[in-house]
Motif scaffolding. Structure first.
Motif, PDB file in Angstrom:
ATOM      1  N   TYR A   6     131.356 -35.717  37.993  1.00  0.00           N
ATOM      2  CA  TYR A   6     130.084 -35.062  37.664  1.00  0.00           C
ATOM      3  C   TYR A   6     129.103 -35.166  38.826  1.00  0.00           C
ATOM      4  N   ILE A  10     127.598 -32.288  41.554  1.00  0.00           N
ATOM      5  CA  ILE A  10     126.181 -32.039  41.878  1.00  0.00           C
ATOM      6  C   ILE A  10     125.950 -32.187  43.370  1.00  0.00           C
ATOM      7  N   ILE A  17     124.384 -25.621  49.033  1.00  0.00           N
ATOM      8  CA  ILE A  17     123.132 -24.850  49.035  1.00  0.00           C
ATOM      9  C   ILE A  17     122.354 -25.154  50.312  1.00  0.00           C
ATOM     10  N   MET A  21     121.458 -22.273  52.924  1.00  0.00           N
ATOM     11  CA  MET A  21     120.062 -21.932  53.201  1.00  0.00           C
ATOM     12  C   MET A  21     119.732 -22.164  54.667  1.00  0.00           C
ATOM     13  N   THR A  24     120.912 -18.937  56.417  1.00  0.00           N
ATOM     14  CA  THR A  24     120.028 -17.781  56.236  1.00  0.00           C
ATOM     15  C   THR A  24     118.709 -17.986  56.965  1.00  0.00           C
TER      16      THR A  24
ATOM     17  N   ILE B 400     116.107 -18.307  48.601  1.00  0.00           N
ATOM     18  CA  ILE B 400     117.231 -18.676  47.736  1.00  0.00           C
ATOM     19  C   ILE B 400     117.941 -17.427  47.249  1.00  0.00           C
ATOM     20  N   LEU B 404     122.067 -17.323  47.888  1.00  0.00           N
ATOM     21  CA  LEU B 404     123.059 -17.700  46.887  1.00  0.00           C
ATOM     22  C   LEU B 404     123.532 -16.491  46.090  1.00  0.00           C
ATOM     23  N   TYR B 414     125.746 -24.614  31.935  1.00  0.00           N
ATOM     24  CA  TYR B 414     126.119 -25.962  32.396  1.00  0.00           C
ATOM     25  C   TYR B 414     124.966 -26.574  33.183  1.00  0.00           C
ATOM     26  N   LYS B 418     123.638 -29.666  31.078  1.00  0.00           N
ATOM     27  CA  LYS B 418     124.354 -30.871  31.495  1.00  0.00           C
ATOM     28  C   LYS B 418     123.828 -31.459  32.789  1.00  0.00           C
ATOM     29  N   VAL B 419     123.024 -30.735  33.519  1.00  0.00           N
ATOM     30  CA  VAL B 419     122.485 -31.285  34.769  1.00  0.00           C
ATOM     31  C   VAL B 419     120.968 -31.428  34.697  1.00  0.00           C
ATOM     32  N   PRO B 422     119.522 -33.751  31.452  1.00  0.00           N
ATOM     33  CA  PRO B 422     119.598 -35.211  31.584  1.00  0.00           C
ATOM     34  C   PRO B 422     118.746 -35.744  32.732  1.00  0.00           C
ATOM     35  N   ILE B 423     118.758 -35.021  33.853  1.00  0.00           N
ATOM     36  CA  ILE B 423     117.982 -35.524  34.995  1.00  0.00           C
ATOM     37  C   ILE B 423     116.493 -35.528  34.663  1.00  0.00           C
TER      38      ILE B 423
END
Lengths: 209, 451
Positions: A6, A10, A17, A21, A24, B400, B404, B414, B418-419, B422-423
């Motif tokens: 998990y 992250i 990312i 970034m 770009t 951004i 992306l 998700y 799930k991210v 909780p954070i």
């Protein structure tokens, strides 16, 4: 029990990312250097020298031999005028400057094959760099190369460039051919010399014996 | 507090008037209604300012109609008349609406430029210098377009949906400051109001998608409902944490606290307002929470990589597939207004609002020896600082978007559940404990006084 996958997920997302970034932003800050487009109708890119666009006719050289219209596979070239008296040999064709009254190419028919360039004795017709032409009427697509302004003032640069490039390419070809010839001759000479040397050495050996 | 009356132009009712307040009092006196020392409502300030300007000799001699308008305003401001309030209200709405429009025009242009430069292109270059007027031309085109309503669409819902979406965004500008004391209405429940009215926008989008009677629009509607409702939760938790730390819902109050001691210089503390007084550096959890808020706010205003409700390549253009002309333009305007809005809210709750974080700059125009010029300059600096912070965040949003790709629906859910959730909850609990243990002190050990 720490769910490693998990947190690794992250972390990986954040890292990718960050990298993306960065890329770009680099392009954004250096946009003047990385620019790939030009303001097309206002500025034009240099067109390859062998690009086959609208015909460029060097009128003063034309001897009105009709060879281009003869070879044209779609018969789109129409020539009218008065041919000059026979003169000295010029480019493999005996002729003098002709007085053209009409030199028309029908661009609804022309397939830009470039065959008309090849038989021309003074090499006065060739397919040039101009490609952006348009008309609201089919009949307007028949361009008289003597009077219609197919090549405008701005195009002169490109025509000159293309012409110079054509010459340069031809010269390069010539040089290459000559070089090849020379290399072949040199090879031949070397082979001959080697043979001669062999013979000579044989002869020497014989004489020594 | 009546939400639809843009009352209370200035921040804190009852506190001594600073900067603009002085002018407003003067202006309102000129307006013909004022009793000295009485605090005047927001819209009146602009009306009063206009009247004050009109009655000065320089303006009245230069403009031939100044005297007429001045006389008209005086007659409208007769005893018991509602025109001053109404006029003030309309002017305030006009200012906010005008700002939204101008911002949208500028933002669309800069978005196209930013995307172009990131992709080695030039972007709009033809209309005006560097294509600056391109968006104006586009807007004019949209105005002249036919307003098409599909035959099988639910006509009343279809017609009203863009207005609902736009109103939902515009209403959130009510408690949002543009600078020191420049606010339509300083609501006591400002942050709560912003979070609550955000739901109106979802409603409008659902109305648009459902009423279009189009399968793509319907899909987009479902996606929008799931996305925007889900992402309101991390945003809400971020709001709650900030409210908990600062002890106020009011956006003006939250910003004022981030200016260090400037609010109350005589309470015995010697520290001054610097960058580390911003909420972002208040405790170690705040920076994380700021990032969580920013990501969730991207989803909230339907920006890439969370632009599933629009998803050009799958859903044509999502919930506004069937819209054309001015109704489409309203959706567009709402989107860009929401971009500014979430950025400005982030500036208010995390990045110190109009405080530049440099004490001498922030202190400009305050203190006993401040003249009208330094006060005006201080005000302009604060407006500039606030707007430049917000615009910087808008640029990050664009950055951004053009970096992306769009994420999948399941990935979107998700990320939220799930991210981010909780954070943000961890950050909330951490901030609670920090406040409990440190007694309101920030990481750097400076106490922040909550009055």
């Amino acid at each position: 029990m720490i769910p490693c996958a998990y947190f690794m997920n992250i972390f990986k997302v954040a890292r990718s990312i960050w990298i993306g970034m960065g890329i770009t932003l680099k392009y954004f800050l250096n946009h003047k250097k990385t620019l790939c487009t030009i303001q097309y109708p206002k500025e034009k890119d240099l067109i390859p020298a062998r690009h086959r666009g609208i015909h460029y006719l060097e009128t003063e050289k034309c001897v009105m031999c009709w060879k281009c219209s003869d070879i044209c596979p779609v018969d789109c070239i129409y020539i009218e005028g008065v041919r000059g008296a026979d003169g000295p040999l010029q480019g493999g064709y005996r002729g003098q400057k002709a007085t053209l009254s009409k030199f028309t190419v029908d661009y609804t028919v022309c397939i830009f094959c470039g065959l008309c360039e090849e038989p021309c004795p003074p090499k006065c017709i060739w397919l040039g760099p101009e490609f952006d032409y348009h008309s609201t009427d089919r009949t307007m697509m028949e361009k008289n190369l003597l009077t219609d302004e197919v090549y405008t003032e701005g195009d002169e640069v490109f025509v000159e460039w293309a012409r110079g490039e054509n010459d340069r390419l031809q010269e390069e070809k010539k040089k290459q051919k000559e070089a090849e010839k020379a290399a072949k001759e040199a090879e031949k000479a070397a082979a001959a010399a080697a043979e001669a040397e062999e013979e000579g050495s044989d002869a020497e050996g014989e004489s020594a014996e | 507090m009546n939400l639809f009356v843009f009352t209370n132009f200035f921040a804190q009712t009852g506190k001594d008037l600073k900067n603009l307040g002085d002018y407003a009092e003067a202006a309102s006196t000129k307006w013909g209604l004022a009793e000295p020392g009485v605090y005047y409502e927001g819209g009146l300030f602009f009306a009063g300012l206009i009247k004050w300007l009109l009655s000065t000799t320089e303006v009245s001699s230069a403009l031939p109609f100044a005297g007429t308008v001045n006389g008209l305003m005086t007659s409208l401001a007769a005893d018991g008349s509602i025109f001053p309030e109404l006029g003030g209200l309309l002017i305030t709405i006009g200012v906010v609406f005008g700002f939204v429009n101008v911002f949208a025009i500028g933002a669309v242009w800069s978005e196209r430029k930013v995307s172009a430069h990131m992709q080695c292109r030039l972007g709009p270059m033809e209309v005006g210098p560097h294509g600056l007027l391109q968006t104006v031309a586009d807007g004019l085109k949209l105005l002249t377009k036919e307003d098409i309503i599909p035959r099988l669409a639910d006509k009343p819902l279809f017609a009203i949906a863009p207005a609902v979406v736009f109103a939902g965004v515009l209403m959130r500008f009510v408690p949002l400051p543009f600078g020191d004391k420049l606010i339509a209405s300083d609501l006591d429940l400002g942050l709560f109001f912003i979070a609550a009215v955000g739901a109106v926008e979802v409603l409008g989008v659902i109305m648009a998608g459902w009423a279009s009677n189009n399968k793509w629009s319907l899909f987009a509607t479902i996606r929008t409902a799931t996305q925007m409702v889900s992402y309101e939760i991390p945003i809400g938790i971020a709001f709650v944490t900030v409210i908990l730390c600062s002890g106020s819902f009011s956006l003006m109050e939250i910003v004022n606290q981030q200016g260090g001691s400037l609010l109350s210089a005589d309470d015995g503390y010697t520290y001054q307002g610097w960058v580390w007084h911003w909420n972002l550096f208040r405790n170690p959890f705040m920076p994380i929470l700021g990032i969580v808020y920013f990501i969730a706010s991207l989803a909230e205003c339907k920006r890439a990589p969370f632009d599933l409700p629009e998803a050009e390549s799958e859903l044509v253009s999502g919930f506004h597939t069937e819209y054309s002309g001015m109704r489409f333009a309203l959706f567009f305007l709402a989107e860009y207004a929401a971009m500014y809005l979430v950025a400005a809210v982030a500036v208010v709750i995390f990045l110190g609002g109009w405080w530049s974080g440099i004490y001498p700059l922030d202190a400009l125009g305050t203190g006993p020896d401040a003249t009208i010029y330094t006060k005006t300059l201080g005000l302009l600096v604060k407006v500039g600082v606030f707007l430049s912070k917000a615009f910087a965040l808008v640029f990050v949003q664009m950055w951004i978007r053009w970096t992306l790709p769009r994420i999948r629906l399941d990935q979107m859910m998700y990320v939220c559940w799930k991210v981010l959730l909780p954070i943000s909850l961890l950050c909330f609990v951490g901030s609670c404990l920090w406040e409990l243990v440190s007694g309101g002190a920030s990481v750097f050990g400076f106490g922040i006084v909550v009055e």
